[in-house]
Scaffold this motif. Structure first.
Motif, PDB file in Angstrom:
ATOM      1  N   UNK A  68      -4.257  12.654  -2.176  1.00  0.00           N
ATOM      2  CA  UNK A  68      -3.758  11.964  -3.371  1.00  0.00           C
ATOM      3  C   UNK A  68      -2.246  12.031  -3.474  1.00  0.00           C
ATOM      4  N   UNK A  69      -1.640  12.799  -2.558  1.00  0.00           N
ATOM      5  CA  UNK A  69      -0.188  12.948  -2.497  1.00  0.00           C
ATOM      6  C   UNK A  69       0.136  13.539  -1.135  1.00  0.00           C
ATOM      7  N   UNK A  70       1.382  13.577  -0.785  1.00  0.00           N
ATOM      8  CA  UNK A  70       1.787  14.193   0.476  1.00  0.00           C
ATOM      9  C   UNK A  70       1.360  15.653   0.452  1.00  0.00           C
ATOM     10  N   UNK A  71       0.870  16.128   1.592  1.00  0.00           N
ATOM     11  CA  UNK A  71       0.445  17.528   1.620  1.00  0.00           C
ATOM     12  C   UNK A  71       0.568  18.126   3.008  1.00  0.00           C
TER      13      UNK A  71
ATOM     14  N   UNK B   8       0.765  12.836  10.269  1.00  0.00           N
ATOM     15  CA  UNK B   8       0.393  11.438  10.118  1.00  0.00           C
ATOM     16  C   UNK B   8       0.779  10.956   8.723  1.00  0.00           C
ATOM     17  N   UNK B   9       0.593   9.687   8.488  1.00  0.00           N
ATOM     18  CA  UNK B   9       0.817   9.056   7.195  1.00  0.00           C
ATOM     19  C   UNK B   9      -0.387   8.171   6.926  1.00  0.00           C
ATOM     20  N   UNK B  10      -1.069   8.404   5.786  1.00  0.00           N
ATOM     21  CA  UNK B  10      -2.350   7.756   5.522  1.00  0.00           C
ATOM     22  C   UNK B  10      -2.422   7.172   4.122  1.00  0.00           C
TER      23      UNK B  10
ATOM     24  N   UNK C 196       0.836  -1.206   0.000  1.00  0.00           N
ATOM     25  CA  UNK C 196       0.000   0.000   0.000  1.00  0.00           C
ATOM     26  C   UNK C 196       0.868   1.252   0.000  1.00  0.00           C
ATOM     27  N   UNK C 197       0.355   2.295  -0.603  1.00  0.00           N
ATOM     28  CA  UNK C 197       1.049   3.577  -0.656  1.00  0.00           C
ATOM     29  C   UNK C 197       0.460   4.496   0.407  1.00  0.00           C
TER      30      UNK C 197
END
Length: 91
Positions: free
Chosen positions: A65-68, A42-44, A7-8
């Motif tokens: 949809x991307x790191x933000x 966090x990281x989701x 998973x990403x």
């Protein structure tokens, strides 16, 4: 042998206007993902989330949809969204 893709996950940072503001992050099913005070890190998995600054206040959408990195001022400027309805699993 078939290997499943890993998973990403994307990093998400939300900074509140005040260091004492509660930040509530909820998934599209209405389930609490994380709560922090002042800054949420966090990281989701990619997807739809909502954020609430102080319990009982309007919710604001996040489409990850991307790191933000977001701020309370930036998210609230976009306008509120409906609070996700909680879906319960049948017994």
């Amino acid at each position: 042998m078939i290997r499943k893709a890993k998973p990403v996950y994307y990093d998400l940072v939300i900074v509140a206007t005040s260091k004492t503001t509660d930040i509530w992050l909820v998934d599209d099913g209405g389930h609490l993902v994380q709560k922090e005070i002042g800054t949420l890190r966090t990281s989701l998995l990619p997807g739809f989330y909502t954020v609430e600054f102080g319990l009982g206040n309007p919710t604001y959408p996040i489409h990850l949809t991307k790191a933000r990195r977001d701020t309370q001022a930036g998210l609230t400027a976009g306008g509120p969204c409906p609070r996700p309805k909680i879906r319960l699993l049948p017994e």
